[in-house]
Design a protein around this motif. Structure first.
Motif, PDB file in Angstrom:
ATOM      1  N   LEU A 160       7.527   7.728 -14.015  1.00  0.00           N
ATOM      2  CA  LEU A 160       6.284   8.215 -14.610  1.00  0.00           C
ATOM      3  C   LEU A 160       5.837   9.482 -13.906  1.00  0.00           C
ATOM      4  O   LEU A 160       6.050   9.644 -12.697  1.00  0.00           O
ATOM      5  CB  LEU A 160       5.181   7.159 -14.480  1.00  0.00           C
ATOM      6  CG  LEU A 160       5.492   5.731 -14.924  1.00  0.00           C
ATOM      7  CD1 LEU A 160       4.250   4.870 -14.771  1.00  0.00           C
ATOM      8  CD2 LEU A 160       6.014   5.682 -16.354  1.00  0.00           C
ATOM      9  N   ASP A 161       5.168  10.370 -14.645  1.00  0.00           N
ATOM     10  CA  ASP A 161       4.557  11.514 -13.977  1.00  0.00           C
ATOM     11  C   ASP A 161       3.227  11.103 -13.369  1.00  0.00           C
ATOM     12  O   ASP A 161       2.814   9.930 -13.461  1.00  0.00           O
ATOM     13  CB  ASP A 161       4.420  12.709 -14.926  1.00  0.00           C
ATOM     14  CG  ASP A 161       3.430  12.488 -16.063  1.00  0.00           C
ATOM     15  OD1 ASP A 161       2.625  11.527 -16.006  1.00  0.00           O
ATOM     16  OD2 ASP A 161       3.458  13.279 -17.029  1.00  0.00           O
ATOM     17  N   VAL A 162       2.537  12.045 -12.753  1.00  0.00           N
ATOM     18  CA  VAL A 162       1.328  11.728 -12.001  1.00  0.00           C
ATOM     19  C   VAL A 162       0.214  11.190 -12.893  1.00  0.00           C
ATOM     20  O   VAL A 162      -0.706  10.513 -12.411  1.00  0.00           O
ATOM     21  CB  VAL A 162       0.866  12.978 -11.220  1.00  0.00           C
ATOM     22  CG1 VAL A 162       0.329  14.043 -12.166  1.00  0.00           C
ATOM     23  CG2 VAL A 162      -0.150  12.630 -10.146  1.00  0.00           C
ATOM     24  N   GLU A 163       0.297  11.433 -14.194  1.00  0.00           N
ATOM     25  CA  GLU A 163      -0.697  10.941 -15.133  1.00  0.00           C
ATOM     26  C   GLU A 163      -0.257   9.664 -15.840  1.00  0.00           C
ATOM     27  O   GLU A 163      -0.946   9.166 -16.730  1.00  0.00           O
ATOM     28  CB  GLU A 163      -1.014  12.038 -16.157  1.00  0.00           C
ATOM     29  CG  GLU A 163      -1.672  13.262 -15.500  1.00  0.00           C
ATOM     30  CD  GLU A 163      -1.808  14.427 -16.443  1.00  0.00           C
ATOM     31  OE1 GLU A 163      -0.955  14.553 -17.354  1.00  0.00           O
ATOM     32  OE2 GLU A 163      -2.755  15.211 -16.276  1.00  0.00           O
ATOM     33  N   GLY A 164       0.908   9.128 -15.475  1.00  0.00           N
ATOM     34  CA  GLY A 164       1.358   7.859 -16.022  1.00  0.00           C
ATOM     35  C   GLY A 164       2.255   7.947 -17.232  1.00  0.00           C
ATOM     36  O   GLY A 164       2.581   6.922 -17.838  1.00  0.00           O
ATOM     37  N   TYR A 184      -4.658  19.488  -5.584  1.00  0.00           N
ATOM     38  CA  TYR A 184      -4.027  18.251  -5.122  1.00  0.00           C
ATOM     39  C   TYR A 184      -5.079  17.340  -4.495  1.00  0.00           C
ATOM     40  O   TYR A 184      -5.932  17.785  -3.736  1.00  0.00           O
ATOM     41  CB  TYR A 184      -2.943  18.558  -4.084  1.00  0.00           C
ATOM     42  CG  TYR A 184      -1.807  19.371  -4.642  1.00  0.00           C
ATOM     43  CD1 TYR A 184      -0.734  18.751  -5.269  1.00  0.00           C
ATOM     44  CD2 TYR A 184      -1.804  20.760  -4.553  1.00  0.00           C
ATOM     45  CE1 TYR A 184       0.313  19.488  -5.796  1.00  0.00           C
ATOM     46  CE2 TYR A 184      -0.763  21.507  -5.076  1.00  0.00           C
ATOM     47  CZ  TYR A 184       0.289  20.867  -5.689  1.00  0.00           C
ATOM     48  OH  TYR A 184       1.321  21.603  -6.215  1.00  0.00           O
ATOM     49  N   ARG A 185      -4.976  16.067  -4.823  1.00  0.00           N
ATOM     50  CA  ARG A 185      -5.877  15.070  -4.255  1.00  0.00           C
ATOM     51  C   ARG A 185      -5.034  13.893  -3.762  1.00  0.00           C
ATOM     52  O   ARG A 185      -4.228  13.351  -4.518  1.00  0.00           O
ATOM     53  CB  ARG A 185      -6.882  14.590  -5.296  1.00  0.00           C
ATOM     54  CG  ARG A 185      -7.938  13.637  -4.742  1.00  0.00           C
ATOM     55  CD  ARG A 185      -8.878  13.164  -5.842  1.00  0.00           C
ATOM     56  NE  ARG A 185     -10.006  12.435  -5.278  1.00  0.00           N
ATOM     57  CZ  ARG A 185     -10.918  11.772  -6.006  1.00  0.00           C
ATOM     58  NH1 ARG A 185     -10.817  11.763  -7.331  1.00  0.00           N
ATOM     59  NH2 ARG A 185     -11.917  11.136  -5.426  1.00  0.00           N
ATOM     60  N   LYS A 186      -5.208  13.520  -2.511  1.00  0.00           N
ATOM     61  CA  LYS A 186      -4.434  12.415  -1.956  1.00  0.00           C
ATOM     62  C   LYS A 186      -5.232  11.127  -2.109  1.00  0.00           C
ATOM     63  O   LYS A 186      -6.398  11.056  -1.732  1.00  0.00           O
ATOM     64  CB  LYS A 186      -4.098  12.645  -0.483  1.00  0.00           C
ATOM     65  CG  LYS A 186      -3.075  11.628   0.045  1.00  0.00           C
ATOM     66  CD  LYS A 186      -2.665  11.921   1.480  1.00  0.00           C
ATOM     67  CE  LYS A 186      -1.884  13.191   1.611  1.00  0.00           C
ATOM     68  NZ  LYS A 186      -0.571  13.126   0.900  1.00  0.00           N
ATOM     69  N   ALA A 198       0.841  -1.196   0.000  1.00  0.00           N
ATOM     70  CA  ALA A 198       0.000   0.000   0.000  1.00  0.00           C
ATOM     71  C   ALA A 198       0.876   1.245   0.000  1.00  0.00           C
ATOM     72  O   ALA A 198       2.049   1.198   0.376  1.00  0.00           O
ATOM     73  CB  ALA A 198      -0.935   0.003   1.208  1.00  0.00           C
ATOM     74  N   TRP A 199       0.285   2.353  -0.431  1.00  0.00           N
ATOM     75  CA  TRP A 199       0.961   3.644  -0.334  1.00  0.00           C
ATOM     76  C   TRP A 199      -0.054   4.774  -0.464  1.00  0.00           C
ATOM     77  O   TRP A 199      -1.213   4.568  -0.824  1.00  0.00           O
ATOM     78  CB  TRP A 199       2.078   3.805  -1.364  1.00  0.00           C
ATOM     79  CG  TRP A 199       1.872   3.380  -2.797  1.00  0.00           C
ATOM     80  CD1 TRP A 199       2.477   2.330  -3.428  1.00  0.00           C
ATOM     81  CD2 TRP A 199       1.057   4.019  -3.825  1.00  0.00           C
ATOM     82  NE1 TRP A 199       2.091   2.259  -4.757  1.00  0.00           N
ATOM     83  CE2 TRP A 199       1.239   3.292  -5.025  1.00  0.00           C
ATOM     84  CE3 TRP A 199       0.215   5.128  -3.838  1.00  0.00           C
ATOM     85  CZ2 TRP A 199       0.594   3.638  -6.224  1.00  0.00           C
ATOM     86  CZ3 TRP A 199      -0.439   5.474  -5.020  1.00  0.00           C
ATOM     87  CH2 TRP A 199      -0.239   4.734  -6.192  1.00  0.00           C
ATOM     88  N   LEU A 200       0.399   5.987  -0.176  1.00  0.00           N
ATOM     89  CA  LEU A 200      -0.362   7.203  -0.399  1.00  0.00           C
ATOM     90  C   LEU A 200       0.362   8.038  -1.449  1.00  0.00           C
ATOM     91  O   LEU A 200       1.589   8.038  -1.505  1.00  0.00           O
ATOM     92  CB  LEU A 200      -0.487   8.027   0.886  1.00  0.00           C
ATOM     93  CG  LEU A 200      -1.211   7.348   2.053  1.00  0.00           C
ATOM     94  CD1 LEU A 200      -1.094   8.199   3.309  1.00  0.00           C
ATOM     95  CD2 LEU A 200      -2.670   7.101   1.725  1.00  0.00           C
ATOM     96  N   ALA A 201      -0.387   8.758  -2.271  1.00  0.00           N
ATOM     97  CA  ALA A 201       0.214   9.599  -3.305  1.00  0.00           C
ATOM     98  C   ALA A 201      -0.653  10.834  -3.514  1.00  0.00           C
ATOM     99  O   ALA A 201      -1.855  10.832  -3.217  1.00  0.00           O
ATOM    100  CB  ALA A 201       0.352   8.818  -4.617  1.00  0.00           C
ATOM    101  N   ASN A 202      -0.045  11.884  -4.038  1.00  0.00           N
ATOM    102  CA  ASN A 202      -0.759  13.102  -4.403  1.00  0.00           C
ATOM    103  C   ASN A 202      -0.969  13.133  -5.910  1.00  0.00           C
ATOM    104  O   ASN A 202       0.002  13.160  -6.677  1.00  0.00           O
ATOM    105  CB  ASN A 202       0.032  14.346  -3.980  1.00  0.00           C
ATOM    106  CG  ASN A 202      -0.021  14.582  -2.490  1.00  0.00           C
ATOM    107  OD1 ASN A 202      -0.829  13.994  -1.784  1.00  0.00           O
ATOM    108  ND2 ASN A 202       0.855  15.448  -1.991  1.00  0.00           N
ATOM    109  N   ILE A 203      -2.230  13.140  -6.337  1.00  0.00           N
ATOM    110  CA  ILE A 203      -2.545  13.229  -7.760  1.00  0.00           C
ATOM    111  C   ILE A 203      -3.254  14.550  -8.021  1.00  0.00           C
ATOM    112  O   ILE A 203      -3.478  15.349  -7.106  1.00  0.00           O
ATOM    113  CB  ILE A 203      -3.396  12.032  -8.228  1.00  0.00           C
ATOM    114  CG1 ILE A 203      -4.801  12.083  -7.608  1.00  0.00           C
ATOM    115  CG2 ILE A 203      -2.704  10.721  -7.885  1.00  0.00           C
ATOM    116  CD1 ILE A 203      -5.765  11.056  -8.199  1.00  0.00           C
ATOM    117  N   LYS A 204      -3.622  14.793  -9.285  1.00  0.00           N
ATOM    118  CA  LYS A 204      -4.290  16.044  -9.639  1.00  0.00           C
ATOM    119  C   LYS A 204      -5.784  15.933  -9.408  1.00  0.00           C
ATOM    120  O   LYS A 204      -6.425  14.979  -9.850  1.00  0.00           O
ATOM    121  CB  LYS A 204      -4.003  16.404 -11.094  1.00  0.00           C
ATOM    122  CG  LYS A 204      -2.560  16.820 -11.330  1.00  0.00           C
ATOM    123  CD  LYS A 204      -2.314  17.259 -12.766  1.00  0.00           C
ATOM    124  CE  LYS A 204      -0.872  17.714 -12.948  1.00  0.00           C
ATOM    125  NZ  LYS A 204      -0.592  18.140 -14.339  1.00  0.00           N
TER     126      LYS A 204
END
Length: 467
Positions: free
Chosen positions: A377-381, A305-307, A293-299
């Motif tokens: 990869l960037d936040v959008e893959g 920012y959305r976690k 598992a992990w947490l990440a910040n996406i758009k």
């Protein structure tokens, strides 16, 4: 992104098993490597094999790549995170860390010869030795050798914590800076309640100047070992991961995210997020071993920012080498609401590690699956970079976070020839507001000292768990 090798450490040997941690030396910083040429081993009965392993070395470097000293440990020390935890910590308050090592001068499974040792960080000289507790002696093998060394502060005073056990009976001891025992607790299997996790966050979660240890779904005081709160007293099982994280609405409320391995009971979910008082914020997934598992910040909307929280579900299947991990589900959730998120990435979430390489507050991903090993990869893959390294796995020299005092978060990995360890960073990185806020807390920098004990280098213990 200008991804470059910014530090290189020549090990003078092939790097197989390897972990590392940041060390404060007299007039500079350094990195201690715990490594062997062969494989690392786990005490699990179904997977421990002696072929291919070799002796463990400790090698201390300054940040200019100069080796200060090296020591080969006795052949009784097996190369594995549960057999040989190592922690640098300044117990005598002279501004220089000492190195605390679980050494073993006897046979690999000896209790009699297993010692907690204190070494001089600048010379490698042993300056103290204490008997390691025998309290797991009567457990089955996999449970005997689950050892941790942990550290933290109580109103500025250093406290070292030694721990034995993970899945059933668990024992913890706190030590003052003169190595007198400060406290001792035992959490027995028959007592019920949650067991430990494989990661050990240490943070002053309530702001009273006393660090707390997240021991699975229990929060323990480093002052006297007492339990501040048990987040789930009705859960009898082990949590693979426990991550404290902060709210994103400006209220700075703490949350605790966890995913569960054992103790599956009908009616209890497998993924939880709590508030510190034990209230459930959200829960998800009905069955299964939630292993990664992990947490990440996406758009989010309009570039906000959305976690999100990722967790992977798996089952064990016997194979010729012991057993295989068969992935049965990858889930993404909004970290604050538990709403399932349709997040599209080119590789499964369990094959990527999030970190903020360029400092902009959004997560990038370091890919570890064979078909794209080393890709960034960037936040959008989208692929935006690559690190060439042959050794990217639990035994390998991987570590993440702000390892160095420079912008962005960094990646440590073995070199292409397999004989050096390199640190990669984005030379164009600029620390934005979220990164500055994230590292204004002492937690993440301090956790870099606890990277060679447990699996602290995975699962957002080093980065996106905060802000």
């Amino acid at each position: 992104m200008n991804l470059q090798v910014v530090k290189k450490f020549d090990m003078g040997m092939n790097v197989g098993y390897c972990h590392s941690c940041n060390v404060r030396l007299k007039d500079k910083d350094g990195i201690l490597f715990v490594l062997s040429e062969g494989k690392g081993v786990d005490p699990g009965e179904e997977i421990l094999r002696f072929n291919g392993i070799s002796t463990v070395w400790l090698k201390m470097f300054d940040l200019n790549g100069n080796m200060l000293w090296e020591k080969e440990l006795p052949d009784g020390v097996l190369p594995g995170i549960w057999f040989c935890p190592v922690v640098p910590f300044d117990m005598d308050k002279d501004g220089v860390d000492e190195i605390y090592v679980l050494n073993n001068h006897g046979a690999p499974f000896s209790f009699m010869h297993r010692k907690l040792e204190r070494w001089n960080a600048e010379t490698g000289e042993c300056t103290g030795s204490w008997q390691w507790p025998w309290n797991t002696f009567n457990e089955r093998m996999s449970l005997c050798y689950r050892y941790y060394i942990i550290a933290g502060f109580v109103k500025g005073e250093p406290v070292l914590v030694t721990c034995q056990g993970t899945y059933t009976n668990m024992y913890l001891q706190g030590w003052n800076n003169n190595m007198e025992k400060r406290w001792e607790i035992a959490i027995m299997d028959e007592d019920g309640g949650p067991k430990a996790s494989h990661v050990t966050p240490v943070i002053d979660i309530n702001g009273d100047g006393i660090d707390e240890l997240f021991w699975g779904e229990r929060i323990l005081s480093l002052d006297d070992g007492h339990q501040l709160v048990c987040l789930a007293p009705d859960y009898v099982g082990h949590s693979d991961l426990i991550v404290p994280f902060l709210g994103n609405k400006g209220d700075d409320d703490w949350y605790v995210f966890t995913c569960r391995e054992g103790g599956e009971v009908e009616g209890q979910k497998r993924v939880y997020t709590f508030r510190l008082n034990g209230d459930v914020v959200w829960k998800a997934v009905d069955t299964g071993h939630m292993h990664t598992a992990w947490l990440a910040n996406i758009k989010g909307e309009e570039g906000s920012y959305r976690k999100i929280a990722m967790t992977m579900q798996q089952v064990f299947k016997p194979d010729d080498c012991g057993f295989n991990h068969e992935v049965t589900g990858i889930f993404y959730f909004d970290a604050y609401t538990g709403e399932e998120v349709d997040y599209k990435l080119p590789y499964p979430g369990n094959d990527m590690f999030p970190l903020d390489i360029n400092g902009d507050g959004y997560s990038e991903y370091f890919v570890v699956c064979p078909e794209a090993r080393g890709d960034i990869l960037d936040v959008e893959g989208n692929k935006i970079g690559h690190i060439e390294s042959p050794c990217i796995n639990f035994d390998g020299a991987i570590r993440f976070g702000k390892i160095l005092d420079m912008p962005g978060e960094h990646i440590m990995a073995s070199s292409t020839d397999g004989r050096s360890i390199e640190i990669w960073a984005d030379l164009d990185a600029v620390d934005g507001e979220i990164m500055k806020k994230r590292y204004s807390l002492p937690y993440l920098n301090f956790m870099q000292k606890l990277m060679a004990t447990g699996y602290n280098w995975v699962g957002s213990q080093t980065n996106c768990g905060i802000y």
